[in-house]
Design an enzyme around this catalytic site. Structure first.
Site, short mmCIF file in Angstrom:
data_model
loop_
_atom_site.label_atom_id
_atom_site.label_comp_id
_atom_site.label_asym_id
_atom_site.label_seq_id
_atom_site.Cartn_x
_atom_site.Cartn_y
_atom_site.Cartn_z
CE LYS A 176 -1.95 3.01 1.78
NZ LYS A 176 -1.84 4.38 1.24
CD GLU A 249 12.92 0.79 9.91
OE1 GLU A 249 13.46 1.80 10.40
OE2 GLU A 249 13.39 -0.36 10.03
CB CYS A 283 12.78 9.28 8.55
SG CYS A 283 13.86 8.30 7.53
CD GLU A 377 9.16 12.79 11.67
OE1 GLU A 377 8.01 12.33 11.70
OE2 GLU A 377 10.10 12.23 11.08
P1 NAD Z 1 2.11 8.56 7.24
O1 NAD Z 1 2.31 7.85 8.53
O2 NAD Z 1 1.11 9.64 7.18
O3 NAD Z 1 1.73 7.52 6.10
C1 NAD Z 1 2.52 6.39 5.82
C2 NAD Z 1 1.68 5.33 5.14
O4 NAD Z 1 0.68 4.85 6.05
C3 NAD Z 1 0.91 5.83 3.91
O5 NAD Z 1 0.93 4.82 2.92
C4 NAD Z 1 -0.49 6.02 4.46
O6 NAD Z 1 -1.47 5.93 3.45
C5 NAD Z 1 -0.60 4.86 5.43
N1 NAD Z 1 -1.61 5.02 6.49
C6 NAD Z 1 -2.18 6.18 6.93
N2 NAD Z 1 -3.06 5.91 7.93
C7 NAD Z 1 -3.04 4.56 8.11
C8 NAD Z 1 -3.71 3.68 9.01
N3 NAD Z 1 -4.57 4.13 9.91
N4 NAD Z 1 -3.43 2.36 8.94
C9 NAD Z 1 -2.53 1.89 8.06
N5 NAD Z 1 -1.87 2.68 7.18
C10 NAD Z 1 -2.12 4.00 7.20
O7 NAD Z 1 3.58 9.10 6.83
P2 NAD Z 1 3.99 10.05 5.60
O8 NAD Z 1 3.52 11.43 5.88
O9 NAD Z 1 3.68 9.42 4.29
O10 NAD Z 1 5.59 9.98 5.75
C11 NAD Z 1 6.28 10.74 6.67
C12 NAD Z 1 6.61 9.96 7.91
O11 NAD Z 1 7.34 8.80 7.58
C13 NAD Z 1 7.50 10.73 8.86
O12 NAD Z 1 7.07 10.53 10.17
C14 NAD Z 1 8.86 10.11 8.62
O13 NAD Z 1 9.77 10.24 9.68
C15 NAD Z 1 8.50 8.71 8.42
N6 NAD Z 1 9.60 8.00 7.74
C16 NAD Z 1 10.35 7.12 8.46
C17 NAD Z 1 11.42 6.47 7.84
C18 NAD Z 1 12.26 5.47 8.56
O14 NAD Z 1 12.89 4.67 7.88
N7 NAD Z 1 12.32 5.46 9.87
C19 NAD Z 1 11.70 6.74 6.51
C20 NAD Z 1 10.90 7.66 5.82
C21 NAD Z 1 9.85 8.27 6.45
#
Ligand code: NAD
Length: 474
Positions: A176, A249, A283, A377
């Site tokens: 997804k 992550e 991140c 963050e």
């Molecule tokens: P997000 O958490 O908003 O979304 C991530 C994914 O989760 C998307 O595909 C989204 O559609 C899905 N999602 C949303 N609600 C959900 C739910 N209730 N159940 C299951 N899936 C759901 O994150 P974002 O805004 O796309 O990305 C930014 C975040 O990602 C930041 O917090 C960043 O730090 C983190 N990030 C972490 C790493 C790492 O390796 N640690 C790497 C990149 C990004």
């Protein structure tokens, strides 16, 4: 392909039209670049079924290796068009988008190597008297169907970090991708299918995270969830995953400590990239710079000059260093957090303004730890400066965070470097390097609110396999 990216659902090796669609917008131009099919719950079922019957687990190590190497080669061959697609979908400046495409190819190559060395070990069972006369060994087996949920900010390489090790270990995946950036994931699925993956090995379901993501997380035949995204969503996933294996992550507010002057120029340059590359939407971007008082003025003078010289512009221009954020909503959130800090006594040494979805590179001073810009963050081109007098105090401050992904320490003292390595509560300590450092084979992941589990193909393969023991009475 990049001119006309695939925009349907990918299930069981076939492209399927959804009943509903949603737009994907270029964040720089605001133009709609595609309408993508949105998956619904019946397609979650079909995708899990297709994944379960893909036959991935019966491919040999040689076949899995060849598949992943072919994918890596194809990514390299098509790098120009993939880079262009990535720029259009994310507004990531070209130089960083090209680096991401190159890294994705590397990730597949590293995973290809792992496909050839899935192994176990023999056991010394007679170390216990009752083990006498028994021979034991264990081996690692694929889990089966893995649900992968990915974020918008590295929509190619972070998807690669889930798909490549999953396939290396003989699993199949239902992915997804983030709603803002599904096109590059669909392009990658096309490449993987073209490289000869069995139908159902990789399935892609664009659509709403809260619906599809949760349906996957709760699905009884999904054996593992590998998630990269925010802490908030990570918590929801953990609460809903039941007994499934879960890798999370999550985010961070990474700190870098600059203790010694010996590499000041280097530290300044790295912090500039770490704080502002892709508008801080990384991140492990640098959010907190902790400066020893003795060097704070000379660091800041150089740092602010560097920030002033950052080239803003069209992300497609190779000269551009900073462009818009992923959406105006995100830029507005940052604006409100920064304004709240300024109202509370923080000072902007530079920046602090928003124009549409563009937020100026901003350096904040006199920030208190309870302010959102410091404690949460930020995920934005904003960095906080803090001065300290004592190195151990700096380590405590760096640890004063609900997150713990990576940290950087600039010091010429081996003792201080090792003290930092022992004390810092993070998944990775970078000495004389910024916290934003990552090459794709290293173990990568966090502690505390930054998540659980490690990525990097070798480590992800461990997470994505089940250890099974065999005991033979001799
Ligand atoms: P997000 O958490 O908003 O979304 C991530 C994914 O989760 C998307 O595909 C989204 O559609 C899905 N999602 C949303 N609600 C959900 C739910 N209730 N159940 C299951 N899936 C759901 O994150 P974002 O805004 O796309 O990305 C930014 C975040 O990602 C930041 O917090 C960043 O730090 C983190 N990030 C972490 C790493 C790492 O390796 N640690 C790497 C990149 C990004």
């Amino acid at each position: 392909m990049a001119q006309n990216p695939e925009s349907r659902l990918f299930i069981g090796g076939r492209w399927i039209e959804g009943r509903k669609t949603f737009p994907v917008v270029n964040p720089y131009t605001g133009a709609e670049i595609a309408r993508v099919s949105a998956a619904e719950s019946e397609q979650v079922e079909e995708a899990v079924q297709a994944a379960q019957s893909s036959g991935m687990s019966s491919l040999t190590g040689a076949q899995r290796h060849a598949l992943l190497e072919t994918v890596a080669g194809e990514i390299r061959r098509r790098s120009a068009e993939l880079t262009a697609l990535l720029v259009r979908e994310t507004a990531k400046p070209l130089r960083y988008a090209a680096a991401e495409v190159d890294r994705a190819a590397q990730t597949f190559s590293f995973a290809a190597e792992e496909a050839r060395r899935i192994h176990g070990e023999t056991l010394e069972l007679d170390a216990h008297p009752q083990g006498l006369g028994h021979f034991g060994f264990y081996h690692r087996f694929p889990l089966g169907v893995i649900a992968a949920i990915s974020p918008f900010n590295f929509p190619l390489n972070l998807v690669a970090h889930k798909l490549a090790p999953a396939l290396a270990a003989g699993n199949s995946v239902v992915l997804k991708p983030a709603s803002a950036t599904p096109l590059i994931a669909l392009a990658l699925a096309d490449i993987i299918a073209g490289a000869g993956a069995p139908p159902g090995a990789v399935n892609v379901l664009p659509g709403k995270g809260a619906e599809l993501g949760l349906a996957l997380v709760r699905h009884p035949r999904v054996r593992m969830v590998t998630f990269t995204g925010s802490l908030e969503v990570g918590r929801t996933i953990r609460e809903n995953a039941g007994l499934k294996r879960v890798t999370l992550e999550l985010g961070a507010n990474s700190a870098v400590i600059v203790e010694d002057e010996n590499r000041l120029e280097e530290a300044v340059k790295r912090c500039q990239v770490g704080a502002f590359a892709f508008s801080g939407q990384v991140c492990i971007s640098v959010q907190r710079i902790l400066l020893n008082r003795k060097l704070a003025d000379s660091f800041l003078e150089r740092f602010l000059a560097g920030v002033a010289s950052l080239r803003r512009g069209d992300p497609m221009d190779p000269e551009t260093e900073i462009g818009p954020m992923i959406s105006e909503t995100e830029a507005r959130r940052v604006e409100s957090w920064v304004n709240e800090a300024l109202d509370g006594g923080a000072r902007a040494l530079t920046g602090g303004k928003r124009e549409g979805s563009y937020y100026e590179p901003t350096v904040l001073d006199q920030v208190r730890h309870e302010m959102k810009v410091y404690s949460r963050e930020l995920f934005a081109p904003v960095v906080c400066i803090e001065r300290y007098s004592d190195f151990e105090e700096a380590l405590l401050r760096a640890n004063d965070s609900e997150y713990g992904l990576q940290a950087g320490v600039y010091t010429e003292s081996m003792d201080k470097a090792l003290l930092a390595f022992r004390r810092l509560q993070v998944g990775g300590v970078m000495i004389n390097e910024y916290p934003t450092f990552r090459v794709d084979q290293m173990p990568y992941g966090g502690v505390k609110g930054s998540g659980t589990g490690r990525e990097g193909p070798r480590f992800a393969v461990e997470e994505m396999t089940e250890l099974k023991l065999c005991v033979i009475r001799t």
